[in-house]
Scaffold this motif. Sequence first.
Motif, PDB file in Angstrom:
ATOM      1  N   ALA A  97      -6.201   4.423 -12.874  1.00 35.96           N
ATOM      2  CA  ALA A  97      -6.897   4.644 -14.142  1.00 35.96           C
ATOM      3  C   ALA A  97      -8.015   5.651 -13.922  1.00 35.96           C
ATOM      4  O   ALA A  97      -8.711   5.587 -12.898  1.00 35.96           O
ATOM      5  CB  ALA A  97      -7.452   3.337 -14.695  1.00 35.96           C
ATOM      6  N   PRO A  98      -8.212   6.626 -14.848  1.00 34.92           N
ATOM      7  CA  PRO A  98      -9.254   7.640 -14.656  1.00 34.92           C
ATOM      8  C   PRO A  98     -10.630   7.020 -14.458  1.00 34.92           C
ATOM      9  O   PRO A  98     -11.110   6.240 -15.291  1.00 34.92           O
ATOM     10  CB  PRO A  98      -9.185   8.456 -15.952  1.00 34.92           C
TER      11      PRO A  98
ATOM     12  N   THR B  60       4.315  10.894 -15.646  1.00 37.59           N
ATOM     13  CA  THR B  60       4.465  12.157 -16.380  1.00 37.59           C
ATOM     14  C   THR B  60       3.893  12.053 -17.784  1.00 37.59           C
ATOM     15  O   THR B  60       3.875  13.043 -18.518  1.00 37.59           O
ATOM     16  CB  THR B  60       5.939  12.535 -16.476  1.00 37.59           C
ATOM     17  N   GLY B  61       3.466  10.847 -18.186  1.00 33.57           N
ATOM     18  CA  GLY B  61       2.964  10.630 -19.531  1.00 33.57           C
ATOM     19  C   GLY B  61       4.046  10.385 -20.552  1.00 33.57           C
ATOM     20  O   GLY B  61       3.750  10.212 -21.733  1.00 33.57           O
ATOM     21  N   ALA B  62       5.318  10.368 -20.118  1.00 31.61           N
ATOM     22  CA  ALA B  62       6.424  10.149 -21.052  1.00 31.61           C
ATOM     23  C   ALA B  62       6.650   8.655 -21.251  1.00 31.61           C
ATOM     24  O   ALA B  62       6.179   7.812 -20.478  1.00 31.61           O
ATOM     25  CB  ALA B  62       7.683  10.815 -20.520  1.00 31.61           C
TER      26      ALA B  62
ATOM     27  N   GLY C 198       0.792  -1.230   0.000  1.00 32.44           N
ATOM     28  CA  GLY C 198       0.000   0.000   0.000  1.00 32.44           C
ATOM     29  C   GLY C 198       0.818   1.270   0.000  1.00 32.44           C
ATOM     30  O   GLY C 198       0.509   2.202   0.737  1.00 32.44           O
ATOM     31  N   ARG C 199       1.863   1.326  -0.840  1.00 30.87           N
ATOM     32  CA  ARG C 199       2.717   2.510  -0.858  1.00 30.87           C
ATOM     33  C   ARG C 199       2.784   3.081  -2.281  1.00 30.87           C
ATOM     34  O   ARG C 199       3.111   2.365  -3.231  1.00 30.87           O
ATOM     35  CB  ARG C 199       4.113   2.169  -0.359  1.00 30.87           C
ATOM     36  N   VAL C 200       2.492   4.368  -2.421  1.00 34.22           N
ATOM     37  CA  VAL C 200       2.588   5.047  -3.719  1.00 34.22           C
ATOM     38  C   VAL C 200       4.051   5.342  -4.003  1.00 34.22           C
ATOM     39  O   VAL C 200       4.760   5.928  -3.170  1.00 34.22           O
ATOM     40  CB  VAL C 200       1.755   6.340  -3.721  1.00 34.22           C
TER      41      VAL C 200
ATOM     42  N   GLU D  27      -1.094   6.925 -17.915  1.00 33.50           N
ATOM     43  CA  GLU D  27      -1.582   8.264 -18.250  1.00 33.50           C
ATOM     44  C   GLU D  27      -0.999   9.305 -17.301  1.00 33.50           C
ATOM     45  O   GLU D  27      -0.666   9.019 -16.152  1.00 33.50           O
ATOM     46  CB  GLU D  27      -3.111   8.284 -18.201  1.00 33.50           C
ATOM     47  N   ARG D  28      -0.925  10.518 -17.810  1.00 33.65           N
ATOM     48  CA  ARG D  28      -0.287  11.601 -17.067  1.00 33.65           C
ATOM     49  C   ARG D  28      -1.022  11.875 -15.750  1.00 33.65           C
ATOM     50  O   ARG D  28      -2.242  11.845 -15.682  1.00 33.65           O
ATOM     51  CB  ARG D  28      -0.264  12.873 -17.941  1.00 33.65           C
ATOM     52  N   GLN D  29      -0.224  12.098 -14.691  1.00 32.53           N
ATOM     53  CA  GLN D  29      -0.669  12.416 -13.339  1.00 32.53           C
ATOM     54  C   GLN D  29      -1.379  11.252 -12.646  1.00 32.53           C
ATOM     55  O   GLN D  29      -1.933  11.429 -11.565  1.00 32.53           O
ATOM     56  CB  GLN D  29      -1.581  13.646 -13.324  1.00 32.53           C
ATOM     57  N   MET D  30      -1.344  10.065 -13.263  1.00 28.61           N
ATOM     58  CA  MET D  30      -1.898   8.889 -12.597  1.00 28.61           C
ATOM     59  C   MET D  30      -0.835   8.278 -11.678  1.00 28.61           C
ATOM     60  O   MET D  30       0.341   8.170 -12.056  1.00 28.61           O
ATOM     61  CB  MET D  30      -2.347   7.844 -13.626  1.00 28.61           C
TER      62      MET D  30
END
Length: 767
Positions: free
Chosen positions: A401-402, A376-378, A369-371, A452-455
Amino acid sequence: MPILPPRLDDRSFDDLLDDLLARIPAHTPEWTNPRLGDPGRTLLELFAWLGDALLYRANLIPERQRLVFLKLLGQGLRPAQPARGIVGLAFAQPTELAGATLAAGARIKAPVPFETLSETTVLPVTAEAYYKRPLPEADRLRMAEVLSGLQRVHGIADEVSGYLSTALFEGGQAAGAGVDVFADSVDRALWLALLAPVAAQPERQPAANAAARAALGGGDSGAAALLSVGVVPAIAAPALFEEIGPRARVPVLWEVVTAAANGLDADYLTVEPLPGDAYDTTAGLTRPGVLRLPMPDESLIFAPVNDVGENPRAGVADNPPRIDDAERAARLVGWLRLRPRPGSGVGSLRLSWVGVNAVEVDQRVTIAGRVIGASTGAADQVFQLPAGSVDPASLVLQVEAPGRGYQPWTRVDDLAAISADPAVAREAPAFELDAEAGIVRFGDGVRGRVPERQMRIRLASGRFGGGRAGNLPPGSLAEVSGATLVGAARPMPAIKAWQPLATEGGEDAETLARAEQRIPAQLRHRERAVTAEDYRRLAAETPGTDVGRVEVLPRFKPRERRPDVPGVVSVMVLPARVPGKAPNPRPDRPFIERVHAHLSARTPLATELYVIGCEYVPLGISVAVAIRDGFAREAVLYEVGEALRRLLWPLPPGGQAGAGWPLGRDVRERELEVEVSRVAGVAEVAGLNLFGRATVDGRDRWSLLTRATADGTQTLELAAWQLPELLSVVAVDDAGGTAGAPADLSAVPNPFAGDTAVAVPVVPEVC
């Protein structure tokens, strides 16, 4: 650990500046005083500093090329391997009379972190192992009349066999060599006495027994309680050139004692271990592990009375062994019996340890459970896990995922080989893992999807750790420091642990230097054993195994001692050991099995592979030397013996070439004399004799080798698969040069004994 490649240009700032200053007279002779602080001197120093920075970057090219080359080969650094072992658990407080189920991952307090590998139920009972040891012959004859009387008392028509109720593994200690619980007992069975905790007052012991029996039978839960039984077979060293392969499962029965119709004798209920490798890791009692037995209802669990006044048949016939210790007998709540399955023909089972409430542990910790970052989408994004040396099988990575929350992604060995279909490869939610460094890498939109970016990317769970620091001696693991209870709304009780055997198998992570050394071998064998060198290198690289020496014997079939057999490859392996005295290093069965498993997955399909130990030929040596003046007699004689041991030692740095005594090379008297003459303080070798082992009058004795050669010297002849084992060295001082080397190793005179006095024992006077 950094790689130290050759420098392309080893000039430093000072070297560049000195070179520039030396060129001034040739190019600008009018500049006669390039002193410090001069503007021209400052420009030269600036140029030298810029040149030094460029050379530093240029010298990084070989190191970077090596690291990139390793990546291109798909050979990252090997992660650390964890040490493993078995521990027994028990409640620290005897007032705990209800079972507690611990989820996998319970932390064990130790110098390095350990965790349990599976769910386990700790029941409020302890177990003591017993077997019915037959009376020695002398005692049986002495007690013949007593046994005959017992036969009449119990109305036994058959022959009576007396026995002693003998405890095994007392105090939780393991028996290193093991005990054959079938062959060495009168009833071919092992008995586990299940004991309740000691009550605070003796009058409360029956209530404690009832509570422990209820927990053992599942109580009011309606489900069977699972008793975790740890078993460590005493795995014998393989016989010489024994063929190694999967061992056959031992067909046995586990039985719980229940009451017979008369209420005094024992009857038996068979309990089968839960099926599946997750519930029986012993592979049929062929390796150390834990099995889980579903216990019957507490109303069926029974222990016969041990008091012969109340139960004259206590311990008689098929009843459990009688326990004469009143304190233990008062706590007895049940019996568990292990015996061969009828008709199986099993007559032997040697065990080193058996215990209950057992669980397997290894030297890893779970992080969940650690982020670990946000996308960055790159393309080709890289994220660092919380630690290195991760277990790939335990890693669960999720990507946000959005509108759908965290979704699991799949680990692949190579993003470039996800699929031949470009559409599938482009949308595959996959990532690569560098297990040693703890780094994950995502795709580029062509080979694997890009998050995806910012995910956010989250480590759902993973197990990290390992190393040689986890190879701990018995008794190092003492208590459970953190655990999660399954299905219980009560505080975590204090639980102690007992470690009967050493944990082993821990291996440190591979260094860059070791990985660099693997590049040439990797290019040659590509994880496939074809040439003799391939077998040698692959065997030496067996994970978690300290291999000291590898010899390859092509076309040699070991059990038949037959050479030139097409399609056969025999690999002789010896474990690493610090050079010392006899006995020489010998591989045990788990060692050979690990090497065999590593090689068999890499050999051609038609190859008949054998992994074997070494056949040692016993050797004894006596030597007489004359000692130079000024040298200590005992020190020189000691060094003579050590020189011979070093020369004949089978592992590096033994042998004349430092690689161990060559396989199959004869031991010659003249060669040993040369080695002895090199010892400091030896003026002359006055004689040397070689001895072999021979059977004389039914006894194994040292026998002087014959001098059958043309020059009258001795030679110990060895076959192509044999090595000498120096078991006895006798070095004597022959100052006069007349006595020579002793001709009998078993009757060497004591140089410190008097010439005329004879030592005799006397009885001291006691006031």
